[in-house]
Design an enzyme around this catalytic site. Structure first.
Site, PDB file in Angstrom:
ATOM      1  N   LYS A 170      41.359  27.043  46.362  1.00 51.01           N
ATOM      2  CA  LYS A 170      40.781  25.940  45.545  1.00 51.01           C
ATOM      3  C   LYS A 170      40.500  24.677  46.405  1.00 51.01           C
ATOM      4  CE  LYS A 170      41.435  27.497  41.026  1.00 51.01           C
ATOM      5  NZ  LYS A 170      41.751  27.224  39.405  1.00 51.01           N
ATOM      6  N   LYS A 176      38.099  37.173  43.850  1.00 50.09           N
ATOM      7  CA  LYS A 176      38.621  37.364  42.206  1.00 50.09           C
ATOM      8  C   LYS A 176      37.368  36.704  41.638  1.00 50.09           C
ATOM      9  CE  LYS A 176      41.511  33.914  40.502  1.00 50.09           C
ATOM     10  NZ  LYS A 176      41.786  33.851  38.988  1.00 50.09           N
ATOM     11  N   LYS A 215      36.056  31.757  36.366  1.00 48.11           N
ATOM     12  CA  LYS A 215      35.188  30.902  35.651  1.00 48.11           C
ATOM     13  C   LYS A 215      34.425  29.989  36.444  1.00 48.11           C
ATOM     14  CE  LYS A 215      38.853  30.299  32.492  1.00 48.11           C
ATOM     15  NZ  LYS A 215      40.014  30.079  33.321  1.00 48.11           N
TER      16      LYS A 215
HETATM   17  N1  AQP Z   1      39.749  37.976  38.026  1.00 43.37           N
HETATM   18  C1  AQP Z   1      40.680  38.153  37.182  1.00 43.37           C
HETATM   19  N2  AQP Z   1      41.124  39.448  37.030  1.00 43.37           N
HETATM   20  C2  AQP Z   1      42.330  39.682  36.321  1.00 43.37           C
HETATM   21  N3  AQP Z   1      43.141  38.566  35.587  1.00 43.37           N
HETATM   22  C3  AQP Z   1      42.449  37.388  35.777  1.00 43.37           C
HETATM   23  N4  AQP Z   1      42.689  36.118  35.348  1.00 43.37           N
HETATM   24  C4  AQP Z   1      42.060  35.147  35.605  1.00 43.37           C
HETATM   25  N5  AQP Z   1      41.066  35.580  36.434  1.00 43.37           N
HETATM   26  C5  AQP Z   1      41.386  37.185  36.634  1.00 43.37           C
HETATM   27  C6  AQP Z   1      43.896  36.019  34.636  1.00 43.37           C
HETATM   28  O1  AQP Z   1      43.465  35.292  33.424  1.00 43.37           O
HETATM   29  C7  AQP Z   1      44.490  34.345  32.934  1.00 43.37           C
HETATM   30  C8  AQP Z   1      44.033  32.813  32.709  1.00 43.37           C
HETATM   31  O2  AQP Z   1      43.680  32.332  33.895  1.00 43.37           O
HETATM   32  P1  AQP Z   1      43.432  31.098  34.179  1.00 43.37           P
HETATM   33  O3  AQP Z   1      42.402  30.507  33.248  1.00 43.37           O
HETATM   34  O4  AQP Z   1      44.588  30.176  33.908  1.00 43.37           O
HETATM   35  O5  AQP Z   1      43.166  30.659  35.742  1.00 43.37           O
HETATM   36  P2  AQP Z   1      42.636  31.647  36.894  1.00 43.37           P
HETATM   37  O6  AQP Z   1      43.522  32.388  37.090  1.00 43.37           O
HETATM   38  O7  AQP Z   1      42.625  30.281  38.137  1.00 43.37           O
HETATM   39  O8  AQP Z   1      41.399  31.965  36.377  1.00 43.37           O
HETATM   40  P3  AQP Z   1      39.722  31.555  36.603  1.00 43.37           P
HETATM   41  O9  AQP Z   1      38.966  32.413  35.781  1.00 43.37           O
HETATM   42  O10 AQP Z   1      39.614  31.786  38.025  1.00 43.37           O
HETATM   43  O11 AQP Z   1      39.751  29.979  36.215  1.00 43.37           O
HETATM   44  P4  AQP Z   1      39.069  29.211  37.433  1.00 43.37           P
HETATM   45  O12 AQP Z   1      37.924  29.557  37.878  1.00 43.37           O
HETATM   46  O13 AQP Z   1      39.302  27.725  36.664  1.00 43.37           O
HETATM   47  O14 AQP Z   1      40.359  28.705  38.545  1.00 43.37           O
HETATM   48  C9  AQP Z   1      45.948  34.471  33.969  1.00 43.37           C
HETATM   49  O15 AQP Z   1      46.671  35.435  33.516  1.00 43.37           O
HETATM   50  C10 AQP Z   1      45.092  35.145  35.160  1.00 43.37           C
HETATM   51  O16 AQP Z   1      45.913  35.920  35.919  1.00 43.37           O
END
Ligand code: AQP
Length: 332
Positions: free
Chosen positions: A111, A194, A197
């Site tokens: 990040k 991955k 969002k």
């Molecule tokens: N691509 C993914 N595949 C499987 N699981 C996922 N999770 C996130 N992306 C995937 C799971 O969703 C839960 C919430 O995640 P989060 O919002 O706390 O943060 P993150 O993992 O950093 O998700 P994002 O969507 O990638 O958010 P941003 O873009 O803000 O960093 C967790 O259980 C995560 O494992």
């Protein structure tokens, strides 16, 4: 009863990754565990969030959880900033976790990228706050996607060090729960990244609020390769994008990747993409419609979050008092 804690950041529109990797599993677990589900807004501000958009996204993530089937009566559903003990314990854990541990966290490296001097301090200590989120409820299990496994291991190390430092078994060591064929849903544009969002490309993800046309367009444009679909799971070497689409299909239809290979092996991606679109629309439309219903009534969502916050606070506050006593903070 064993206790679950899990959360999602309101850092953008909920993705299919969040749904398959986390929220869908919560719904399956809610009958067997005492469950605490959180919209982790304090994590979201580790990168810049527009304040109005953050409020909207907080309600939307809560709406997504409710629409997917999280029952707010059976479980606790709240937003993190509404329970002060997360931040309070987060500070104590900042003083327990070691710099060397945080330096190993791959999510910070990804990040912060090349500009880590410019990253917020919050982004760096994010895993300590995540440990506090879990430990403040003495949660025993944490259902997450595979991307959060390293942070979970850190939470266990922090819990163990706290217990050792103070010679008291205050915190249980939380167990990660990582399920299914979509533990890491990858970007539709790059099968090595991955689905996220916050990815700048809208075409990298399927959002939970996408309508049927948008889902169809995104799946059609999803990167694949010129080869036919493999007939077994051994045929995915150097085919990350192909594997990802088929994993998504497997997860949405609750079958294994091997089953999908058997069903579509030898066919072209054009046909498979049509089937995947139909399946995604069938599974996601009822959820997105229900999300829209909640979003049209923000007062209902706010009332659920408020009540959840009060119930969460009732569990968290005594644990924080215990931590204060153990650490040696005077509570006059
Ligand atoms: N691509 C993914 N595949 C499987 N699981 C996922 N999770 C996130 N992306 C995937 C799971 O969703 C839960 C919430 O995640 P989060 O919002 O706390 O943060 P993150 O993992 O950093 O998700 P994002 O969507 O990638 O958010 P941003 O873009 O803000 O960093 C967790 O259980 C995560 O494992």
């Amino acid at each position: 009863m064993e206790r679950i804690f899990s959360g999602v950041q309101p850092s953008g529109n909920l993705t299919l990754g969040n749904y398959l990797g986390a929220i869908r599993n919560w719904v399956k677990l809610q009958d067997d565990y005492e469950s605490i589900f959180c919209v982790v807004d304090m994590h979201a501000i580790t990168v810049w969030q527009d304040p109005e958009e953050l409020r909207r996204a907080t309600r939307e993530v809560a709406a997504g959880m409710l629409a997917a089937g999280v029952d707010p009566k059976k479980n606790i559903l709240f937003n993190q900033s509404n329970v002060p003990a997360h931040a309070e314990l987060g500070w104590v854990l900042n003083c327990v976790a070691r710099l060397g541990w945080l330096n190993r966290m791959t999510q910070f490296k990804e990040k912060a990228g090349k500009h880590k001097e410019n990253a917020s301090c919050g982004l760096y200590v994010y895993p300590n706050l995540m440990a506090a989120d879990i430990l403040i409820y003495k949660a025993t299990h944490v259902p997450v996607g595979d991307d959060q496994k390293q942070h979970l291991e850190l939470a266990r190390d922090i819990a163990q060090k706290f217990n050792n430092d103070f010679q008291k078994e205050v915190f249980p060591l939380p167990e990660p729960m990582i399920f299914g064929s979509a533990t890491r849903v990858m970007s539709l544009r790059d099968g090595t990244k991955k689905m996220s969002k916050s990815d700048p490309s809208d075409y990298s993800r399927i959002a939970m609020t996408d309508d049927a046309d948008t889902i169809a367009k995104k799946v059609r444009k999803a990167k694949t390769d010129p080869h036919p679909i493999p007939e077994s799971v051994d045929g995915f070497e150097d085919r990350a994008e192909a594997k990802n689409l088929m994993n998504i299909y497997a997860a949405l239809s609750d079958v294994t990747l091997a089953d999908v290979c058997q069903q579509y092996g030898g066919q072209s991606f054009a046909d498979f993409k049509k089937a995947l679109t139909d399946l995604a629309v069938e599974k996601l439309s009822p959820i997105s419609q229900e999300m829209q219903r909640y979003m049209a009534d923000p007062a209902e969502v706010d009332a659920i979050l408020k009540e959840g916050g009060e119930r969460a606070n009732a569990i968290a506050q005594p644990v924080m008092d215990e931590v204060k006593d153990v650490v040696g903070f005077l509570r006059p």
